[in-house]
Design an enzyme around this catalytic site. Structure first.
Site, PDB file in Angstrom:
ATOM      1  N   HIS A 141       1.508   4.288  -2.923  1.00  0.00           N
ATOM      2  CA  HIS A 141       1.411   5.748  -2.786  1.00  0.00           C
ATOM      3  C   HIS A 141       2.626   6.433  -3.409  1.00  0.00           C
ATOM      4  O   HIS A 141       2.506   7.497  -4.020  1.00  0.00           O
ATOM      5  CB  HIS A 141       1.319   6.133  -1.310  1.00  0.00           C
ATOM      6  CG  HIS A 141      -0.043   5.958  -0.714  1.00  0.00           C
ATOM      7  ND1 HIS A 141      -1.204   6.229  -1.402  1.00  0.00           N
ATOM      8  CD2 HIS A 141      -0.437   5.541   0.529  1.00  0.00           C
ATOM      9  CE1 HIS A 141      -2.245   5.998  -0.620  1.00  0.00           C
ATOM     10  NE2 HIS A 141      -1.809   5.573   0.555  1.00  0.00           N
ATOM     11  N   HIS A 195       0.828  -1.209   0.000  1.00  0.00           N
ATOM     12  CA  HIS A 195       0.000   0.000   0.000  1.00  0.00           C
ATOM     13  C   HIS A 195       0.861   1.257   0.000  1.00  0.00           C
ATOM     14  O   HIS A 195       0.642   2.173  -0.806  1.00  0.00           O
ATOM     15  CB  HIS A 195      -0.905  -0.032   1.239  1.00  0.00           C
ATOM     16  CG  HIS A 195      -1.820   1.136   1.379  1.00  0.00           C
ATOM     17  ND1 HIS A 195      -3.135   1.105   0.968  1.00  0.00           N
ATOM     18  CD2 HIS A 195      -1.619   2.380   1.897  1.00  0.00           C
ATOM     19  CE1 HIS A 195      -3.705   2.272   1.221  1.00  0.00           C
ATOM     20  NE2 HIS A 195      -2.807   3.068   1.794  1.00  0.00           N
ATOM     21  N   GLU A 196       1.866   1.311   0.871  1.00  0.00           N
ATOM     22  CA  GLU A 196       2.698   2.515   0.981  1.00  0.00           C
ATOM     23  C   GLU A 196       3.548   2.729  -0.272  1.00  0.00           C
ATOM     24  O   GLU A 196       3.723   3.857  -0.730  1.00  0.00           O
ATOM     25  CB  GLU A 196       3.588   2.428   2.224  1.00  0.00           C
ATOM     26  CG  GLU A 196       2.822   2.423   3.534  1.00  0.00           C
ATOM     27  CD  GLU A 196       1.890   3.610   3.697  1.00  0.00           C
ATOM     28  OE1 GLU A 196       2.215   4.709   3.202  1.00  0.00           O
ATOM     29  OE2 GLU A 196       0.823   3.445   4.289  1.00  0.00           O
TER      30      GLU A 196
END
Length: 293
Positions: free
Chosen positions: A200, A196-197
């Protein structure tokens, strides 16, 4: 419980875009890839499910955001893609957070992501975050702390009461901090947050289209409900940034899950919690390999 179901037409536009040039690039996918991506938008398909909201404390009700379709991702001037000389993702165990990462970031790094056992509080007004990323600086950090099943026990302190003396050759990634047993559930939770990070850092915002690893999460229950995989719209975003055959990506992820198994099926890393994703990848590959044109 609320189920968020967008009309198929809106999902299809979010995947392909309204620009003729971006629609044209979608046609470069193989027939099987397009089948996987487009059929995954249809109601009741067996691969990609709609988002479910269980309470007002979930991410979407408490953090109103505009959905990011493929076109808005593609034209974002701040999105990042690997380039020659800057295409390596580094994972670094840390105690001091983003400032430390900034100091040690290698010159050939696309991004560097730190992991820690320290609970993360970016602002005094926040209760905690699982992770945080800086798109412009190509850095991110996430914590294992709340992924430990013992974290919410009263006796949990997060720090060792007695310093462990390491033997020669031993390595402690979290000096003076309690390191939980590496269970398959902890590993799955950590893989979700790390994916997820890094998403980003590529420029992908929180997904509001389908159940997706790029969904935001406010608490552990919501994080556990979140899938490990990218929905079709976010998968196209990542593919446009890196360039890969979808089947090759899924085969590599399968290899990681199955890697190290002996004749008795025992693994060098605990991956029991990944079993449903192993089955999911095989199901996708059957579609992707049904037509190679």
């Amino acid at each position: 419980m609320q189920v968020i179901e967008h009309p198929v037409e809106r999902l299809h536009t979010a995947l392909l875009s309204t620009r003729k040039d971006l629609i044209k690039t979608f046609q470069k996918f193989s027939r099987a890839e397009k089948t996987l991506l487009e059929d995954g938008l249809l109601p009741g398909n067996s691969l990609f499910s709609p988002i479910t909201i269980h309470s007002d404390s979930d991410w979407i009700p408490s953090h109103p955001e505009d959905p990011q379709d493929f076109q808005s991702f593609y034209i974002n001037p701040y999105r990042r893609s690997p380039k020659r000389g800057h295409k390596t993702i580094y994972i670094q165990t840390i105690g001091e957070l983003l400032n430390f990462l900034k100091q040690i970031k290698p010159s050939d790094a696309f991004c560097i992501v730190g992991i820690t056992m320290i609970d993360l509080y970016p602002k005094e007004s926040w209760n905690f975050v699982f992770g945080q990323a800086s798109l412009t600086k190509g850095m991110g950090v996430f914590s294992f702390a709340r992924y430990d099943d013992h974290f919410y026990e009263r006796s949990y302190t997060g720090r060792l009461k007695k310093k462990i003396e390491l033997k020669q050759g031993d390595y402690s990634v979290f000096e003076n901090y309690y390191t939980p047993p590496i269970t398959s559930v902890l590993l799955l939770r950590s893989c979700k947050t790390l994916t997820h990070e890094i998403g980003h850092i590529f420029g992908m915002e929180h997904c509001q289209w389908l159940n997706c690893v790029m969904q935001g999460s406010n608490h552990l229950q919501e994080s556990d409900r979140r899938t490990l995989v990218l929905c079709p719209i976010c998968l196209r975003k990542l593919q446009s940034a890196i360039g890969f055959k979808i089947a090759d990506r899924y085969k590599a992820l399968l290899h990681w899950i199955e890697d190290g198994a002996d004749s008795n099926g025992q693994h060098s890393k605990p991956t029991q919690a990944f079993q449903e994703y192993k089955d999911w990848f095989y199901k996708c590959l059957r579609i992707l390999e049904s037509d190679t044109s």
